[in-house]
Design an enzyme around this catalytic site. Structure first.
Site, mmCIF file in Angstrom:
data_model
loop_
_atom_site.group_PDB
_atom_site.id
_atom_site.type_symbol
_atom_site.label_atom_id
_atom_site.label_comp_id
_atom_site.label_asym_id
_atom_site.label_seq_id
_atom_site.Cartn_x
_atom_site.Cartn_y
_atom_site.Cartn_z
ATOM 1 N N ASP A 41 -2.355 4.688 -7.029
ATOM 2 C CA ASP A 41 -1.120 5.440 -6.754
ATOM 3 C C ASP A 41 -1.431 6.926 -6.681
ATOM 4 O OD1 ASP A 41 1.752 6.465 -7.131
ATOM 5 O OD2 ASP A 41 2.075 4.319 -7.345
ATOM 6 N N TYR A 156 10.877 4.624 9.576
ATOM 7 C CA TYR A 156 10.695 3.556 8.575
ATOM 8 C C TYR A 156 10.760 2.178 9.235
ATOM 9 C CZ TYR A 156 11.322 1.000 4.160
ATOM 10 O OH TYR A 156 11.176 0.131 3.101
HETATM 11 N N1 LIG Z 1 13.320 -0.527 -2.712
HETATM 12 C C1 LIG Z 1 13.749 -1.336 -1.777
HETATM 13 O O1 LIG Z 1 14.924 -1.733 -1.750
HETATM 14 C C2 LIG Z 1 12.794 -1.860 -0.730
HETATM 15 C C3 LIG Z 1 13.290 -2.759 0.225
HETATM 16 C C4 LIG Z 1 12.419 -3.254 1.179
HETATM 17 C C5 LIG Z 1 11.090 -2.878 1.170
HETATM 18 N N2 LIG Z 1 10.648 -1.992 0.234
HETATM 19 C C6 LIG Z 1 9.230 -1.635 0.256
HETATM 20 O O2 LIG Z 1 8.662 -2.044 -0.971
HETATM 21 C C7 LIG Z 1 7.577 -1.171 -1.317
HETATM 22 C C8 LIG Z 1 7.779 -0.652 -2.729
HETATM 23 O O3 LIG Z 1 9.028 0.007 -2.798
HETATM 24 P P1 LIG Z 1 9.638 0.529 -4.177
HETATM 25 O O4 LIG Z 1 11.100 0.335 -4.061
HETATM 26 O O5 LIG Z 1 8.893 -0.048 -5.315
HETATM 27 O O6 LIG Z 1 9.308 2.091 -4.030
HETATM 28 P P2 LIG Z 1 9.258 3.222 -5.176
HETATM 29 O O7 LIG Z 1 9.545 4.500 -4.470
HETATM 30 O O8 LIG Z 1 10.117 2.831 -6.299
HETATM 31 O O9 LIG Z 1 7.721 3.196 -5.622
HETATM 32 C C9 LIG Z 1 6.729 3.463 -4.664
HETATM 33 C C10 LIG Z 1 5.401 3.777 -5.332
HETATM 34 O O10 LIG Z 1 4.479 4.105 -4.264
HETATM 35 C C11 LIG Z 1 3.800 5.314 -4.625
HETATM 36 N N3 LIG Z 1 3.357 6.016 -3.408
HETATM 37 C C12 LIG Z 1 4.118 6.767 -2.561
HETATM 38 N N4 LIG Z 1 3.326 7.277 -1.593
HETATM 39 C C13 LIG Z 1 2.066 6.858 -1.850
HETATM 40 C C14 LIG Z 1 0.814 7.057 -1.203
HETATM 41 N N5 LIG Z 1 0.691 7.835 -0.113
HETATM 42 N N6 LIG Z 1 -0.278 6.454 -1.717
HETATM 43 C C15 LIG Z 1 -0.183 5.694 -2.840
HETATM 44 N N7 LIG Z 1 0.964 5.486 -3.495
HETATM 45 C C16 LIG Z 1 2.069 6.047 -3.000
HETATM 46 C C17 LIG Z 1 4.805 6.094 -5.455
HETATM 47 O O11 LIG Z 1 4.166 7.082 -6.254
HETATM 48 C C18 LIG Z 1 5.453 4.974 -6.270
HETATM 49 O O12 LIG Z 1 4.724 4.697 -7.450
HETATM 50 C C19 LIG Z 1 7.568 -0.079 -0.243
HETATM 51 O O13 LIG Z 1 6.625 -0.413 0.752
HETATM 52 C C20 LIG Z 1 8.963 -0.150 0.336
HETATM 53 O O14 LIG Z 1 9.032 0.334 1.658
HETATM 54 C C21 LIG Z 1 11.476 -1.481 -0.713
#
Ligand SMILES: NC(=O)c1ccc[n+]([C@@H]2O[C@H](COP(=O)([O-])OP(=O)(O)OC[C@H]3O[C@@H](n4cnc5c(N)ncnc54)[C@H](O)[C@@H]3O)[C@@H](O)[C@H]2O)c1
Length: 254
Positions: A41, A156
């Site tokens: 991360d 996105y």
């Molecule tokens: N939250 C939702 O409702 C949702 C829905 C569909 C898909 N997603 C996808 O699920 C995945 C996780 O989402 P989440 O809700 O846990 O997000 P979050 O924002 O809660 O956590 C994301 C994590 O990724 C890390 N991160 C960000 N940029 C980074 C980089 N360049 N390199 C390494 N780490 C990095 C952040 O520090 C964080 O720890 C993402 O790919 C997101 O697009 C999320």
């Protein structure tokens, strides 16, 4: 509660975006299931704290998924501590909200670089390690947004459609190395990404997913239980995809 013991025994996993949200849930579940986990991360403080809590089965590695050199270092460190990488969860992702008319090239490229190019770089980075281990499983995290269009999310939505297409192509190229590539499609989750948002009201299951409900699917795909699964999407989204039908039935009571 179902026991996870042994389901990922002898697996070495890298989970990107592992410090928070879905990545954190994957790290916790994978360790419980017997894997060794590298939490990768950009958030060093949160990642180090989680790794310390999980003990000897986890390490933290600093990784910006959009930087190829950092991938090399992350894979090398994971191999040095735990041995060859056999599981990769390309989970790190960002969202941004902007009308297309206001979106700059920099806005667009930032989301594509992390969500889409990061998935490509991660997949490339683990191939040699997985080949050395005799095979592996790559789980790429897309989104419901990568199945439809959504206003103010052109970057996105594009990145998540791309993750799905890339995964299908990668599954073809990597099958000869016994590397499976699949996609998890989360619905809206109760993670920091959605802080301040209201839970969904119109889909069949009218709440956010708990991140561990989605991590369970990643665990299955990472495990040998999914040995015949490759090149496909696995949705954990509470009925989100039926919303189109729901809209047509707007006037009908539940
Ligand atoms: N939250 C939702 O409702 C949702 C829905 C569909 C898909 N997603 C996808 O699920 C995945 C996780 O989402 P989440 O809700 O846990 O997000 P979050 O924002 O809660 O956590 C994301 C994590 O990724 C890390 N991160 C960000 N940029 C980074 C980089 N360049 N390199 C390494 N780490 C990095 C952040 O520090 C964080 O720890 C993402 O790919 C997101 O697009 C999320």
């Amino acid at each position: 509660m179902v026991s996870l013991a042994g389901r990922l025994e002898n697996k070495v996993a890298i989970v990107t975006g592992g410090a928070m949200g879905l990545g954190e849930a994957c790290a916790r579940l994978f360790v419980e299931a017997g894997a060794k986990v590298a939490i990768a991360d950009v958030n060093d403080a949160a990642g180090q704290k989680l790794a310390a809590e999980l003990g000897d089965a986890a390490i933290f590695v600093h990784l910006d998924v959009s930087k190829e050199a950092e991938w090399t270092a992350a894979v090398n460190k994971t191999e040095a501590v735990f041995g060859p990488v056999t599981v990769l969860v390309n989970n790190a992702g960002i969202v941004a909200v902007k009308h297309l008319a206001e979106m700059t090239e920099a806005d667009y490229r930032r989301v594509i670089d992390i969500n889409q190019v990061g998935t490509f770089l991660g997949t490339k980075a683990v191939i040699a390690s997985m080949r050395g281990a005799g095979g592996g499983s790559i789980v790429n995290v897309a989104s419901c947004a990568g199945e439809f269009g959504m206003k103010h999310f052109a970057h996105y939505v594009s990145s998540k459609w791309a993750v799905r297409g890339f995964s299908r192509a990668a599954s073809e190229d990597l099958a000869k190395y016994h590397i499976r590539v699949n996609v998890v499609i989360p619905g809206t989750m109760d993670t920091p990404m959605n802080a301040g948002l209201t839970p969904p009201k119109r889909q069949a299951i009218k709440r956010f997913a708990r991140p561990e409900e989605v991590a369970s699917m990643a665990l299955y795909l990472a495990s040998d239980e999914a040995s015949y699964c490759t090149g496909r999407d696995y949705a954990v989204e509470g009925g989100f995809s039926n919303l189109v039908g729901e809209v047509m039935m707007d006037d009908v009571e539940d």
